[in-house]
Design a protein around this motif. Structure first.
Motif, PDB file in Angstrom:
ATOM      1  N   GLY A 189       0.809  -1.212   0.000  1.00 26.28           N
ATOM      2  CA  GLY A 189       0.000   0.000   0.000  1.00 26.28           C
ATOM      3  C   GLY A 189       0.845   1.265   0.000  1.00 26.28           C
ATOM      4  O   GLY A 189       0.461   2.278  -0.605  1.00 26.28           O
ATOM      5  N   SER A 190       2.004   1.213   0.638  1.00 30.16           N
ATOM      6  CA  SER A 190       2.834   2.427   0.727  1.00 30.16           C
ATOM      7  C   SER A 190       3.280   2.883  -0.655  1.00 30.16           C
ATOM      8  O   SER A 190       3.204   4.073  -0.988  1.00 30.16           O
ATOM      9  CB  SER A 190       4.056   2.161   1.610  1.00 30.16           C
TER      10      SER A 190
ATOM     11  N   THR B  67       6.701 -13.854  -0.954  1.00 31.37           N
ATOM     12  CA  THR B  67       7.895 -13.455  -0.188  1.00 31.37           C
ATOM     13  C   THR B  67       7.556 -12.622   1.053  1.00 31.37           C
ATOM     14  O   THR B  67       8.454 -12.183   1.764  1.00 31.37           O
ATOM     15  CB  THR B  67       8.840 -12.617  -1.086  1.00 31.37           C
TER      16      THR B  67
ATOM     17  N   THR C 144       1.788  -6.162  -3.781  1.00 33.41           N
ATOM     18  CA  THR C 144       2.660  -7.259  -3.341  1.00 33.41           C
ATOM     19  C   THR C 144       2.336  -7.695  -1.915  1.00 33.41           C
ATOM     20  O   THR C 144       3.014  -8.567  -1.366  1.00 33.41           O
ATOM     21  CB  THR C 144       4.133  -6.829  -3.419  1.00 33.41           C
ATOM     22  N   THR C 145       1.355  -7.051  -1.300  1.00 36.61           N
ATOM     23  CA  THR C 145       0.848  -7.503  -0.003  1.00 36.61           C
ATOM     24  C   THR C 145      -0.651  -7.747  -0.173  1.00 36.61           C
ATOM     25  O   THR C 145      -1.279  -7.145  -1.053  1.00 36.61           O
ATOM     26  CB  THR C 145       1.021  -6.439   1.104  1.00 36.61           C
TER      27      THR C 145
ATOM     28  N   THR D 141      -8.692   1.338  -4.729  1.00 41.61           N
ATOM     29  CA  THR D 141      -9.358   2.406  -3.986  1.00 41.61           C
ATOM     30  C   THR D 141      -8.937   3.787  -4.500  1.00 41.61           C
ATOM     31  O   THR D 141      -7.940   3.931  -5.200  1.00 41.61           O
ATOM     32  CB  THR D 141      -9.048   2.347  -2.470  1.00 41.61           C
TER      33      THR D 141
ATOM     34  N   ASP E  24       0.125   3.994  -2.739  1.00 44.81           N
ATOM     35  CA  ASP E  24      -0.395   5.293  -2.267  1.00 44.81           C
ATOM     36  C   ASP E  24       0.497   6.443  -2.720  1.00 44.81           C
ATOM     37  O   ASP E  24       0.009   7.498  -3.143  1.00 44.81           O
ATOM     38  CB  ASP E  24      -0.470   5.318  -0.738  1.00 44.81           C
TER      39      ASP E  24
ATOM     40  N   VAL F  23      -8.065   6.139  -2.486  1.00 44.51           N
ATOM     41  CA  VAL F  23      -7.462   6.696  -1.268  1.00 44.51           C
ATOM     42  C   VAL F  23      -5.938   6.662  -1.380  1.00 44.51           C
ATOM     43  O   VAL F  23      -5.371   5.704  -1.907  1.00 44.51           O
ATOM     44  CB  VAL F  23      -7.878   5.851  -0.028  1.00 44.51           C
TER      45      VAL F  23
END
Ligand code: NAD
Length: 372
Positions: free
Chosen positions: A95-96, A180, A136-137, A145, A99, A147
């Motif tokens: 997400g980092s 991973t 990747t998560t 989204t 985003d 957001v």
């Protein structure tokens, strides 16, 4: 009941589907792309694989995105887009990364800085470059989204920004990319999924399409997270968590998150607790709180998920928190009164108002006092 549903992101899901990157770039007529990622993906060789799949259309790489990305990182990414006149972005990461890329593709077309918009309520420009997001998560579902969550350490805030322009054009969700993810991160991101689903279901903005997706996602997360945590190489469990993540994203992006996410922001900002773990800190409190204050939707959700009542659902989630090594309270932080007050005030985030039962300052105080 009146409701609307919109979902503009083209979702490509499945093991090995990263190979579709080549044709998706061609559909965008992309010729001068930027790959946004982290140093880890460069080190593990996955960034090189993406460059290869892009057939030379990705010309730049920005790999300096940290967990809980900052406004400065977003501005640096936007500068690269501006200076090189890029025409598309591929975001490979959790997400980092996604985003950071989402906000940068908007601000990169302007002379604005991210801090001008974060937490200010100022209208976000709508023009943006297309993004192909490759999560990747299995967690944030940022790939579907509108957001973007950034942090501004100078102002001491971490906050979500919403803009229709933040929707990626394409999400390539390839569960193999999550193989991973180490166990602790599998658990923290998995609890983010579960909280998205639960909060979407009980949000004051709930609506039937999103609620249906929320039940599906919560069921998958409740039945697969332990296995993905214990056996990270179990591709079926990874695939189910990836499906839970993306469907939970579709579930919450319109109704928005509520109390557990509101409290997660100061828990991360002040105490450095990972995002999903921070959400998990208060979700079972709010399941019980909402049920005890007569919220029927939480009981209804518990029944749909096969539990006798909300208390049984909360107990099951508490058991899963324990089994996956999540923090169960805040005792180890030895919080002083100032920090306690900061947590309470920081939790009065706008998303708190989406909780089906109003949460007062005194309610927050009692909750945090019971955790220290
Ligand atoms: P993350 O992106 O911060 O990644 C955490 C760490 O895991 C990083 O070091 C990263 O490099 C590493 N990592 C990621 N994928 C990996 C893999 N496959 N293998 C090994 N290591 C890997 O974690 P996250 O939970 O995905 O994202 C959290 C961020 O997203 C927070 O800032 C949170 O507030 C935000 N968020 C956004 C939304 C949204 O809708 N946009 C929703 C919820 C949360």
């Amino acid at each position: 009941m009146n409701w609307e549903y919109v979902q503009p992101v083209c979702i490509i899901f499945g093991n090995g589907q990263i190979k579709k990157l080549t044709s998706e770039i061609a559909k965008l007529n992309g010729s001068n792309g930027l790959l946004v990622t982290t140093a880890g993906f460069v080190r593990r060789g996955m960034a090189a694989r993406i460059l290869q799949l892009s057939g030379g259309t990705i010309k730049q790489v920005y790999s300096a995105v940290s967990p809980n990305p900052t406004v400065e990182e977003c501005d640096n990414c936007a500068s690269i887009l501006r200076d090189n006149q890029c025409d598309f972005v591929v975001a490979l990461g959790g997400g980092s990364v996604i985003d950071c890329a989402k906000a940068a593709t908007t601000f990169g077309l302007t002379s604005c800085a991210a801090t001008d918009f974060l937490g200010t309520g100022k209208a976000i420009p709508q023009q943006h470059l297309p993004i192909i997001a490759m999560p990747t998560t299995s967690g944030t579902a940022s790939e579907v989204t509108c957001v973007s969550v950034l942090s501004d350490h100078n102002r001491g805030i971490k906050s979500p920004m919403n803009s229709y322009g933040f929707y990626p054009t394409v999400a390539i969700v390839d569960p193999e990319l999550t193989l991973t993810v180490p166990p602790h991160l599998t658990a923290t991101t998995g609890f983010d999924v579960l909280c998205h689903a639960i909060e979407a279901y009980w949000s004051v903005n709930h609506q039937p399409v999103c609620s249906t997706l929320a039940v599906h996602a919560a069921h998958l997360a409740l039945t697969n997270l332990r296995q993905a945590y214990k056996h990270g190489d179990d591709l079926a469990a990874r695939e189910n968590m990836a499906e839970a993540s993306v469907t939970a994203g579709l579930a919450f992006t319109l109704p928005k998150t509520t109390s557990a996410h509101a409290c997660s922001y100061p828990l991360t900002n002040l105490l450095g607790i990972a995002h999903g773990e921070a959400c998990a800190m208060t979700i079972t409190h709010f399941i019980r709180f909402n049920a005890n204050h007569g919220c029927e939707r939480v009981t209804q959700l518990a029944h749909k998920l096969g539990y006798e009542d909300a208390e049984a659902l909360a107990n099951a989630i508490d058991g899963m928190r324990e089994d996956t090594g999540m923090l169960l309270d805040l005792k180890s932080f030895h919080l002083d009164n100032t920090q306690l007050e900061q947590l309470i005030q920081g939790s009065k985030h706008p998303n708190l108002r989406n909780n089906p039962v109003p949460v007062s300052e005194q309610d927050l105080r009692e909750m945090y006092e019971s955790m220290i």
